[in-house]
Design a protein around this motif. Sequence first.
Motif, PDB file in Angstrom:
ATOM      1  N   LEU A 148      25.786  13.402 -23.965  1.00  0.00           N
ATOM      2  CA  LEU A 148      26.211  12.996 -22.629  1.00  0.00           C
ATOM      3  C   LEU A 148      27.286  11.922 -22.755  1.00  0.00           C
ATOM      4  CD1 LEU A 148      22.898  13.489 -22.502  1.00  0.00           C
ATOM      5  CD2 LEU A 148      23.208  12.668 -20.172  1.00  0.00           C
ATOM      6  N   VAL A 149      28.463  12.192 -22.252  1.00  0.00           N
ATOM      7  CA  VAL A 149      29.488  11.168 -22.114  1.00  0.00           C
ATOM      8  C   VAL A 149      29.393  10.627 -20.690  1.00  0.00           C
ATOM      9  CG1 VAL A 149      31.959  10.672 -22.104  1.00  0.00           C
ATOM     10  CG2 VAL A 149      30.991  12.221 -23.827  1.00  0.00           C
ATOM     11  N   VAL A 150      29.234   9.315 -20.571  1.00  0.00           N
ATOM     12  CA  VAL A 150      28.937   8.697 -19.275  1.00  0.00           C
ATOM     13  C   VAL A 150      30.017   7.678 -18.943  1.00  0.00           C
ATOM     14  CG1 VAL A 150      27.251   7.377 -17.965  1.00  0.00           C
ATOM     15  CG2 VAL A 150      26.479   8.996 -19.702  1.00  0.00           C
ATOM     16  N   THR A 151      30.612   7.802 -17.762  1.00  0.00           N
ATOM     17  CA  THR A 151      31.680   6.877 -17.385  1.00  0.00           C
ATOM     18  C   THR A 151      31.752   6.669 -15.881  1.00  0.00           C
ATOM     19  OG1 THR A 151      34.064   6.425 -17.600  1.00  0.00           O
ATOM     20  CG2 THR A 151      33.427   8.709 -17.211  1.00  0.00           C
ATOM     21  N   ASP A 152      32.141   5.478 -15.484  1.00  0.00           N
ATOM     22  CA  ASP A 152      32.616   5.268 -14.123  1.00  0.00           C
ATOM     23  C   ASP A 152      33.920   6.054 -13.965  1.00  0.00           C
ATOM     24  OD1 ASP A 152      30.559   3.487 -13.716  1.00  0.00           O
ATOM     25  OD2 ASP A 152      31.834   1.758 -13.335  1.00  0.00           O
ATOM     26  N   SER A 153      34.233   6.433 -12.753  1.00  0.00           N
ATOM     27  CA  SER A 153      35.567   6.988 -12.486  1.00  0.00           C
ATOM     28  C   SER A 153      36.514   5.835 -12.192  1.00  0.00           C
ATOM     29  CB  SER A 153      35.527   7.969 -11.324  1.00  0.00           C
ATOM     30  OG  SER A 153      35.033   7.336 -10.147  1.00  0.00           O
ATOM     31  N   VAL A 154      36.250   5.114 -11.097  1.00  0.00           N
ATOM     32  CA  VAL A 154      36.980   3.889 -10.768  1.00  0.00           C
ATOM     33  C   VAL A 154      36.128   2.709 -11.233  1.00  0.00           C
ATOM     34  CG1 VAL A 154      37.974   2.485  -8.928  1.00  0.00           C
ATOM     35  CG2 VAL A 154      38.044   4.990  -8.765  1.00  0.00           C
ATOM     36  N   PHE A 155      36.670   1.882 -12.094  1.00  0.00           N
ATOM     37  CA  PHE A 155      35.914   0.738 -12.606  1.00  0.00           C
ATOM     38  C   PHE A 155      35.911  -0.362 -11.550  1.00  0.00           C
ATOM     39  CE2 PHE A 155      37.112   3.206 -16.266  1.00  0.00           C
ATOM     40  CZ  PHE A 155      35.912   3.263 -16.960  1.00  0.00           C
ATOM     41  N   SER A 156      34.703  -0.760 -11.153  1.00  0.00           N
ATOM     42  CA  SER A 156      34.524  -1.525  -9.923  1.00  0.00           C
ATOM     43  C   SER A 156      35.092  -2.926  -9.960  1.00  0.00           C
ATOM     44  CB  SER A 156      33.034  -1.590  -9.574  1.00  0.00           C
ATOM     45  OG  SER A 156      32.308  -2.223 -10.610  1.00  0.00           O
ATOM     46  N   MET A 157      35.295  -3.502 -11.133  1.00  0.00           N
ATOM     47  CA  MET A 157      35.841  -4.850 -11.210  1.00  0.00           C
ATOM     48  C   MET A 157      37.308  -4.871 -11.611  1.00  0.00           C
ATOM     49  SD  MET A 157      33.598  -6.884 -10.153  1.00  0.00           S
ATOM     50  CE  MET A 157      32.588  -5.781  -9.158  1.00  0.00           C
TER      51      MET A 157
END
Length: 393
Positions: A175-184
């Motif tokens: 599983l590759v896991v990532t935010d799409s838009v990084f919130s900070m």
Amino acid sequence: MKLLDDLQRQLDQLQAQSLQRRRRTADSPCAPRVTVDGRDMLAFCSNDYLGLAAHPQVVEALREGAGLYGAGSGASHLVSGHSRAHAELEDKLAQFMAPHLQQPRALYFCTGYMANLALLSALGGADAVIFSESLNHASLIDGCRLARAQVEVYPHGDLAALEKLLAASTATAKLVVTDSVFSMDGNIAPLPQLLALCERHDAWLVVDDAHGFGVLGEHGRGALEHFGLSSPNLVYMGTLGKAAGVGGAFVAAHETVIEWLVQRARPYIYTTAAAPALAHALLASLDIIAGREGDARRTQLRMLVGQLDADLQLARWRRLPSITAIQPIVIGANQEALDAAAALYAQGLWVPAIRPPTVPAGTARLRVTLSASHTAEQVAQLVRALNALEAAN
């Protein structure tokens, strides 16, 4: 009492490091103009990116939903808490995301945090390896911790490092896991390249699109539409309390993935379902997002982002490059960021200071968030205040 003394000493340490947080109390609906602790403020701090939290159609749908279904669900989804509103919302979300997913089905959760815990703990079994982006949201990090899988953290946006990890792995499930838009930071993950790696190495690509759903893409289908992606390897999580304006979240993926979550995701199985009225309100919200009004609101938001980009003149502080509603201004020191936020607040502008551990040490910042409900003059007021404040420091 020693236990209390120990806690107080740690709280004092946070205060000394300018890291203690405080809450403010809003006395009005979420909107650009809000009453906070009894004071009228112009807010640039909510994630209500399309301005739907107080939209009359959404508010009326919430009222109607309470009349139809009452105030609460009464039980978990798998006992008796799954209402017709929940079922209709899941069907509508699956249809909405269908251009990007194979044989899609959607599952509604109380919160985005719970959705990520459920998703990663259910898919991340003992035979799995999770490859997690280093800047992922806390909910994804905690989901990795809850999973029984081995976890490998790859550096932010480092595709070469990730490819080496994937190639070396012999795990049954990856599983590759990532935010799409990084919130900070407000930047967007390289999803096309990540998906290509996942397809090459037979891995899931789990995308947390909390800050993209409703905003990115021609029709608001988020980061997948923004990049024109479609694949059976995609597992998509979108939140419904940000651009959608209400609350909760959903996971959309191949129907087999969703059925596995229903059967095995403990944070879904063992919790009371969200109030059906919220799901009923979200049906109205989704109609707006997918329609002409949603198009117009996304256009307005893009114009405001462009205005801020063109008019903000900073010499020492640094605005991070972002095409999204999240517009961070890195200041550096914790106390200086707090002082800047306090100075803006004194002028009637509510912009939060973000400090470690939410962001790395030495990168404390102002996190400006824009909404389609802001006007050009309101953004101009903020820009004037920021330019003057930095010049004075």
